[in-house]
Design a protein around this motif. Structure first.
Motif, PDB file in Angstrom:
ATOM      1  N   GLU A  55     -11.908  23.579  13.305  1.00 58.16           N
ATOM      2  CA  GLU A  55     -12.644  22.501  12.683  1.00 58.16           C
ATOM      3  C   GLU A  55     -11.751  21.826  11.659  1.00 58.16           C
ATOM      4  N   PRO A  56     -11.980  20.533  11.356  1.00 56.57           N
ATOM      5  CA  PRO A  56     -11.100  19.844  10.388  1.00 56.57           C
ATOM      6  C   PRO A  56     -11.025  20.540   9.041  1.00 56.57           C
ATOM      7  N   GLN A  57     -12.202  21.055   8.567  1.00 57.00           N
ATOM      8  CA  GLN A  57     -12.160  21.690   7.250  1.00 57.00           C
ATOM      9  C   GLN A  57     -11.408  23.023   7.271  1.00 57.00           C
ATOM     10  N   GLU A  58     -11.177  23.593   8.466  1.00 55.41           N
ATOM     11  CA  GLU A  58     -10.486  24.872   8.534  1.00 55.41           C
ATOM     12  C   GLU A  58      -8.966  24.720   8.358  1.00 55.41           C
ATOM     13  N   LEU A  59      -8.477  23.474   8.421  1.00 52.39           N
ATOM     14  CA  LEU A  59      -7.023  23.294   8.261  1.00 52.39           C
ATOM     15  C   LEU A  59      -6.560  23.758   6.885  1.00 52.39           C
ATOM     16  N   ALA A  60      -7.332  23.401   5.864  1.00 51.69           N
ATOM     17  CA  ALA A  60      -6.956  23.813   4.507  1.00 51.69           C
ATOM     18  C   ALA A  60      -7.247  25.284   4.287  1.00 51.69           C
ATOM     19  N   GLU A  61      -8.370  25.781   4.855  1.00 49.69           N
ATOM     20  CA  GLU A  61      -8.729  27.178   4.639  1.00 49.69           C
ATOM     21  C   GLU A  61      -7.692  28.106   5.245  1.00 49.69           C
ATOM     22  N   ARG A  62      -7.227  27.765   6.416  1.00 52.48           N
ATOM     23  CA  ARG A  62      -6.250  28.638   7.076  1.00 52.48           C
ATOM     24  C   ARG A  62      -4.804  28.269   6.763  1.00 52.48           C
ATOM     25  N   LYS A  63      -4.652  27.357   5.801  1.00 54.37           N
ATOM     26  CA  LYS A  63      -3.322  26.980   5.326  1.00 54.37           C
ATOM     27  C   LYS A  63      -2.440  26.511   6.481  1.00 54.37           C
ATOM     28  N   VAL A  64      -2.989  25.553   7.239  1.00 63.37           N
ATOM     29  CA  VAL A  64      -2.211  25.009   8.352  1.00 63.37           C
ATOM     30  C   VAL A  64      -1.247  23.971   7.780  1.00 63.37           C
ATOM     31  N   ARG A  65       0.034  24.098   8.125  1.00 68.23           N
ATOM     32  CA  ARG A  65       1.021  23.170   7.614  1.00 68.23           C
ATOM     33  C   ARG A  65       2.117  22.964   8.669  1.00 68.23           C
ATOM     34  N   ILE A  66       2.887  21.847   8.446  1.00 61.14           N
ATOM     35  CA  ILE A  66       3.974  21.486   9.370  1.00 61.14           C
ATOM     36  C   ILE A  66       5.271  22.132   8.884  1.00 61.14           C
ATOM     37  N   VAL A  67       5.996  22.732   9.824  1.00 63.60           N
ATOM     38  CA  VAL A  67       7.276  23.379   9.509  1.00 63.60           C
ATOM     39  C   VAL A  67       8.352  22.698  10.340  1.00 63.60           C
ATOM     40  N   SER A  68       9.320  22.120   9.656  1.00 65.91           N
ATOM     41  CA  SER A  68      10.433  21.472  10.368  1.00 65.91           C
ATOM     42  C   SER A  68      11.677  21.577   9.531  1.00 65.91           C
ATOM     43  N   ARG A  69      12.827  21.521  10.184  1.00 65.22           N
ATOM     44  CA  ARG A  69      14.111  21.621   9.496  1.00 65.22           C
ATOM     45  C   ARG A  69      15.059  20.573  10.053  1.00 65.22           C
ATOM     46  N   GLY A  70      16.007  20.158   9.235  1.00 68.75           N
ATOM     47  CA  GLY A  70      17.108  19.341   9.707  1.00 68.75           C
ATOM     48  C   GLY A  70      16.866  17.851   9.626  1.00 68.75           C
ATOM     49  N   ARG A  71      15.675  17.358   9.370  1.00 67.78           N
ATOM     50  CA  ARG A  71      15.446  15.916   9.268  1.00 67.78           C
ATOM     51  C   ARG A  71      14.266  15.690   8.336  1.00 67.78           C
ATOM     52  N   SER A  72      14.074  14.442   7.930  1.00 68.38           N
ATOM     53  CA  SER A  72      12.966  14.101   7.037  1.00 68.38           C
ATOM     54  C   SER A  72      11.649  14.217   7.791  1.00 68.38           C
ATOM     55  N   GLN A  73      10.601  14.432   7.031  1.00 67.07           N
ATOM     56  CA  GLN A  73       9.279  14.615   7.627  1.00 67.07           C
ATOM     57  C   GLN A  73       8.763  13.256   8.122  1.00 67.07           C
ATOM     58  N   LEU A  74       8.487  13.146   9.435  1.00 63.56           N
ATOM     59  CA  LEU A  74       7.996  11.906  10.036  1.00 63.56           C
ATOM     60  C   LEU A  74       6.494  11.909  10.200  1.00 63.56           C
ATOM     61  N   PHE A  75       5.862  13.084  10.192  1.00 60.24           N
ATOM     62  CA  PHE A  75       4.431  13.193  10.424  1.00 60.24           C
ATOM     63  C   PHE A  75       3.822  14.085   9.358  1.00 60.24           C
ATOM     64  N   SER A  76       2.517  13.933   9.180  1.00 63.16           N
ATOM     65  CA  SER A  76       1.786  14.740   8.206  1.00 63.16           C
ATOM     66  C   SER A  76       0.399  15.018   8.753  1.00 63.16           C
ATOM     67  N   LEU A  77      -0.301  15.976   8.092  1.00 57.39           N
ATOM     68  CA  LEU A  77      -1.644  16.364   8.506  1.00 57.39           C
ATOM     69  C   LEU A  77      -2.666  15.721   7.574  1.00 57.39           C
ATOM     70  N   ASN A  78      -3.739  15.182   8.184  1.00 54.29           N
ATOM     71  CA  ASN A  78      -4.860  14.653   7.406  1.00 54.29           C
ATOM     72  C   ASN A  78      -5.928  15.737   7.372  1.00 54.29           C
ATOM     73  N   PRO A  79      -6.055  16.450   6.222  1.00 49.36           N
ATOM     74  CA  PRO A  79      -6.991  17.593   6.186  1.00 49.36           C
ATOM     75  C   PRO A  79      -8.444  17.182   6.339  1.00 49.36           C
ATOM     76  N   ARG A  80      -8.805  15.910   6.042  1.00 51.47           N
ATOM     77  CA  ARG A  80     -10.207  15.510   6.149  1.00 51.47           C
ATOM     78  C   ARG A  80     -10.602  15.307   7.596  1.00 51.47           C
ATOM     79  N   SER A  81      -9.732  14.542   8.333  1.00 52.66           N
ATOM     80  CA  SER A  81     -10.086  14.246   9.724  1.00 52.66           C
ATOM     81  C   SER A  81      -9.548  15.261  10.707  1.00 52.66           C
ATOM     82  N   GLY A  82      -8.608  16.100  10.234  1.00 54.18           N
ATOM     83  CA  GLY A  82      -8.008  17.091  11.136  1.00 54.18           C
ATOM     84  C   GLY A  82      -7.086  16.482  12.142  1.00 54.18           C
ATOM     85  N   SER A  83      -6.495  15.309  11.816  1.00 48.29           N
ATOM     86  CA  SER A  83      -5.620  14.615  12.742  1.00 48.29           C
ATOM     87  C   SER A  83      -4.194  14.618  12.227  1.00 48.29           C
TER      88      SER A  83
END
Length: 903
Positions: A55-83
């Motif tokens: 569920e969208p609200q579970e992204l923050a509860e389960r500490k869902v985050r993007i992990v990447s190395r070697g380049r700048s961050q091009l994408f991000s997570l919207n915790p409200r919509s879960g997109s």
């Protein structure tokens, strides 16, 4: 915009997470999205919560985050919509250049479950770039006589987009004289070319303006334009013409650089640019172009490099006259170089032997030499000869070749290397000459054996040297070289006192150093002769020998050895006789000593170290003779003791001592009569004190003897069984027997005593008798009268009554011929009171049964030694008694164990 979820099947055991120290599961699903480039920040990419099954609200509860190395961050997570949304503007050309596929990969971590999902986002291209040329204008010059169909390459355009959005075609503005041709190569790239369709006429139209358009296939279509200016050039139809077709010049080879040789001229009937003539040297082989210089405007030819007749006698130069547009004509210049004597003769070593063996005879060829002079005529006539007084000569060969040969045989030991100088002189005026040097090594042959610096050697080594010590170094010289001069050393095998010489000495085969393999002893041998062989490594090898005399130097390692008087083997002191009537200076005895060393290490000196009566005797410093200093007096003691020291003169000095006992008496019987009471003389004032001391010692001895007898009886009463008697008998049987001991070290006087000791315990006897009957003096020097003396000695000692064991015990000691026979008999057998024959029979019977135990002792000496032997006998009986006590204790333990078992 599309999104889809692809999960890869994950099987197998859980992985060990080393970082967290626990077992965790890793997600293996692949989430795929596709978005076009150039989206605004925050644009929707995909529903990541839905694809993860959250569920969208579970992204923050389960500490869902993007992990990447070697380049700048091009994408991000919207915790409200879960997109998943864009983090900024995405430029596909910046990310992937012109790659057909452009994808961005990163990981999404569900931290509470430690699951990782792989996300891939494809970036699709849009037509956001137009084709462009590297320059806005292009100028092309084309002659009016250009043939139709001629092509001229044009600049290409570039579009960073891919696919249909990239560059697709070129278009040329309409023209009657030109057309466009587009060529494609293997990489699908397009290259435009300008094609001349018909002949140009500069007088009709001098400049043509054209437009080249490049367009892509996007929607809408983007394009770029290039302006082309074509300039028509005038035609040149008249070439320049030289005044002569050939020019001839003669020049000396030694003319200086910069000298003018000739000036050529050509004319062109055209006008203007087409009539401007310039002169050019035609391409010439070799270095001809470097020798001559042509002024392109005036046509003047000069020398730019020194001429050399020997390099080139004749030059042919081709020259061109060219007008402005490029029409030209040619002419020849023929230059002849005249020779001068400017070259020294040249000597060339065609063949050379770098070394010649010294055994070579005269006429041995060393080198083949070629002599040459680059000049001509008389300038090139050369003569050559050897400089100096050397054993070499030159022989004429074919043409200008000479053979250098030896004039006589060579000796390397005299001259090992020759520097040969050859001089060659030409016939010019003035003549020129040159010298050539040849280095010739004389090869060695093994014609010289090694020679030692001395005919023989002598070496000295102190005895007791450490093993492996260096003794001496021999050295041999060999005038040969290399292996022929490589000297090795060896020892000629020999024997010394039946032992191989190699057991004593070794030699280093390379250095010639001799080493001692053992420690030499001067007293064993004092010198040895060694033969050393020096051999070279030639073929065949040569050798020579030299003798080495090795002398062992004495060291003071032996102390003086006293030959007389010899010490008795029983450890007592020797006795010398001195009559009381001896005058001062009387020779009493002589100390004889030797030293195994030599020289001053063996020089001995004697001195009196100690004397019981100072001032009575003296010792000769060098003779060792003992003399009386004064007359002997009656108050002088019977026994005199002196200590003589013998010392050598070594460094450090070594010494030995000997103690002499001198008996002072007028006759031998007097000595024998007082032999038991010999004592060290004392001061007359102390004579009473001495008497008291003797009486006290005698009393103490008697008391001690009685104590020993009592203790012996008490111990024997405790032997209550035959088994213990047998064990005690075995102990006595192992009693050590002493050797024969001389009296006070005087081996000449021997005594044999026969004593009987009776020890009894019981109700009828409480006394033990130790009877010393008359001694027998056995000596050939003793008179018959002295044998009749009787000095019996009776010692009695009360014995303690044994209450623990009432059994009787009789111990009989029969001492005769210096042997003590001991019989131990249980008292209850009742040998007392029996006749002698019956006792004998009973003793035999008891011996058979193992009841009687016997042992033997040596018994000799004076009163003090007798007491000592009784004490030794008592000590052995104590040991037997302790053995019996242990046996009885073990018997009592066994008895108590039997009683315990019965109970």
């Amino acid at each position: 915009m599309t999104n889809r979820l692809r999960f890869r099947t994950a099987r197998g055991p859980a992985l060990l997470c080393a970082l967290l120290g626990t077992v965790c599961e890793i997600g293996f699903g692949l989430i795929h999205y596709s978005v076009p480039e150039e989206l605004e920040k925050g644009s929707f990419v995909g529903s990541i919560a839905k694809d993860l099954g959250l569920e969208p609200q579970e992204l923050a509860e389960r500490k869902v985050r993007i992990v990447s190395r070697g380049r700048s961050q091009l994408f991000s997570l919207n915790p409200r919509s879960g997109s998943l949304v864009t983090a900024g503007r995405i430029d596909r050309e910046e990310l992937c250049a012109q790659s057909a596929q452009c994808a961005v990969n990163f990981n999404v971590l569900v931290e509470d479950k430690l699951k990782i999902f792989e996300v891939e986002v494809d970036i699709s291209d849009i037509n956001d770039n137009a084709p462009s040329f590297p320059t806005e204008e292009l100028e092309i010059k084309i002659g009016e006589l250009t043939v139709p169909g001629t092509r001229f390459p044009l600049k290409t355009a570039f579009d960073p987009d891919v696919g249909m959005n990239s560059l697709q075609n070129y278009n040329l503005s309409p023209s009657d004289y030109f057309s466009l041709a587009v060529n494609s190569v293997s990489d699908d790239a397009k290259y435009p070319e300008l094609v001349v369709e018909r002949a140009l006429d500069r007088e009709k139209k001098e400049v043509h303006q054209l437009d080249l358009t490049a367009s892509d296939g996007g929607d809408p279509v983007h394009s770029g334009k290039l302006c082309i200016q074509v300039i028509v050039l005038d035609a040149n139809d008249n070439p320049p013409v030289f005044t002569q077709s050939e020019y001839h010049v003669n020049v000396l080879e030694n003319v200086p650089v910069g000298t003018k040789l000739i000036t050529v001229n050509a004319t062109d009937p055209d006008e203007g640019f087409n009539a401007q003539v310039s002169y050019i040297l035609d391409k010439m082989p070799g270095k001809i172009a470097q020798v001559f210089h042509l002024n392109s405007v005036t046509g003047e030819i000069s020398i730019s490099k020194s001429l050399d007749y020997e390099d080139a006698v004749f030059y042919e130069i081709k020259i061109e006259a060219q007008d402005g547009p490029g029409l030209f004509s040619r002419a020849k210049i023929l230059i002849t170089v005249l020779d001068v004597n400017d070259n020294t003769p040249e000597v060339t070593i065609t063949s050379l032997t770098s070394s010649v063996p010294e055994e070579a005879t005269a006429g041995r060829e060393i080198a083949l030499i070629n002599v040459h002079d680059r000049d001509s005529g008389q300038n090139g006539q050369v003569t050559v000869f050897v400089l100096g007084n050397l054993p070499f000569s030159l022989e004429k060969s074919i043409g200008q070749y000479y053979r250098l040969v030896t004039a006589k045989s060579l000796d390397r030991e005299q001259v090992s290397q020759y520097n040969i100088s050859l001089r060659a002189t030409d016939g010019g005026s003035p003549p020129l000459s040159t010298e050539t040097h040849i280095t010739l090594d004389v090869a060695d042959i093994n014609d010289n054996p090694p020679t030692f610096t001395h005919a023989s050697y002598s070496a000295y080594i102190p005895e007791n040297n450490p093993r492996g010590a260096s003794i001496f170094t021999v050295m041999a010289q060999d005038p040969d070289t290399d292996n022929n001069a490589h000297v090795t050393y060896s020892l000629i095998e020999d024997t010394l006192q039946g032992v191989s010489l190699s057991s004593y000495i070794s030699i280093n085969s390379n250095t010639g150093v001799l080493y001692a393999l053992c420690s030499f002893d001067y007293e064993q041998f004092r010198d040895l002769q060694v033969q050393v062989t020096a051999s070279d490594s030639g073929d065949p090898p040569l050798s020579s020998n030299v003798s080495l005399n090795l002398f062992v130097l004495d060291q003071n390692d032996n102390m003086p050895e006293i030959l007389y008087p010899t010490l008795p083997t029983d450890g007592s002191t020797g006795v010398e006789l001195a009559p009381r009537s001896a005058d001062p200076g009387y020779l009493v005895t002589k100390v004889v000593a030797v030293d195994r060393d030599s020289g001053q290490n063996a020089w001995l000196s004697y001195r009196l170290l100690k004397a019981s009566e100072p001032g009575l005797f003296s010792v000769g410093l060098h003779t060792g003779e003992v003399h009386t200093v004064r007359a002997l007096l009656d108050r002088d003691a019977l026994k005199q003791s002196i200590v003589v020291a013998v010392q050598d003169h070594g460094q450090p000095p070594l010494s030995a001592t000997v103690t002499l006992t001198i008996a002072v008496a007028d006759s031998i019987p007097d000595i024998l009569g007082d032999l038991g009471s010999i004592h060290t003389p004392v001061d007359p004032k102390d004579s009473n004190l001495t008497l008291y001391l003797v009486v006290a010692v005698a009393a103490v001895s008697c008391i001690f003897l009685a104590f020993v007898i009592v203790l012996l009886v008490l111990r024997l009463q405790r032997w209550h069984s035959s088994r213990l008697l047998q064990a005690a008998g075995n102990g006595l049987a192992g009693m050590p027997a002493s050797h024969f001991v001389g009296l006070d070290g005087v081996q000449a006087f021997l005594q044999t005593y026969s004593h009987e000791v009776s020890l009894t315990t019981g109700s009828g006897s409480r006394k033990s008798h130790l009877i010393f009957p008359q001694p027998n003096y056995v000596d050939t020097l003793i008179s018959q009268e002295s044998c009749g003396k009787s000095e019996p000695l009776l010692v009695s000692q009360d014995l303690l009554e044994t209450k623990e064991d009432p059994k009787l015990l009789e111990v009989s000691l029969f001492i005769s011929s210096s042997i003590v026979n001991i019989y131990t008999i249980p008292g209850q057998l009742g040998l007392q009171g029996d006749p002698a024959s019956k006792k004998k029979d009973k003793k035999k019977e008891m011996r058979k049964q193992g009841i009687i135990i016997s042992c033997s002792l040596s018994y000799s000496g004076n009163y003090e030694s007798r007491i000592s032997q009784v004490q030794e006998f008592k000590t052995n009986l104590d040991s037997i008694d302790r053995t019996g006590e242990r046996e009885r204790e073990r018997e009592r333990e066994r008895e108590r164990e039997r009683e315990r078992l019965i109970k």
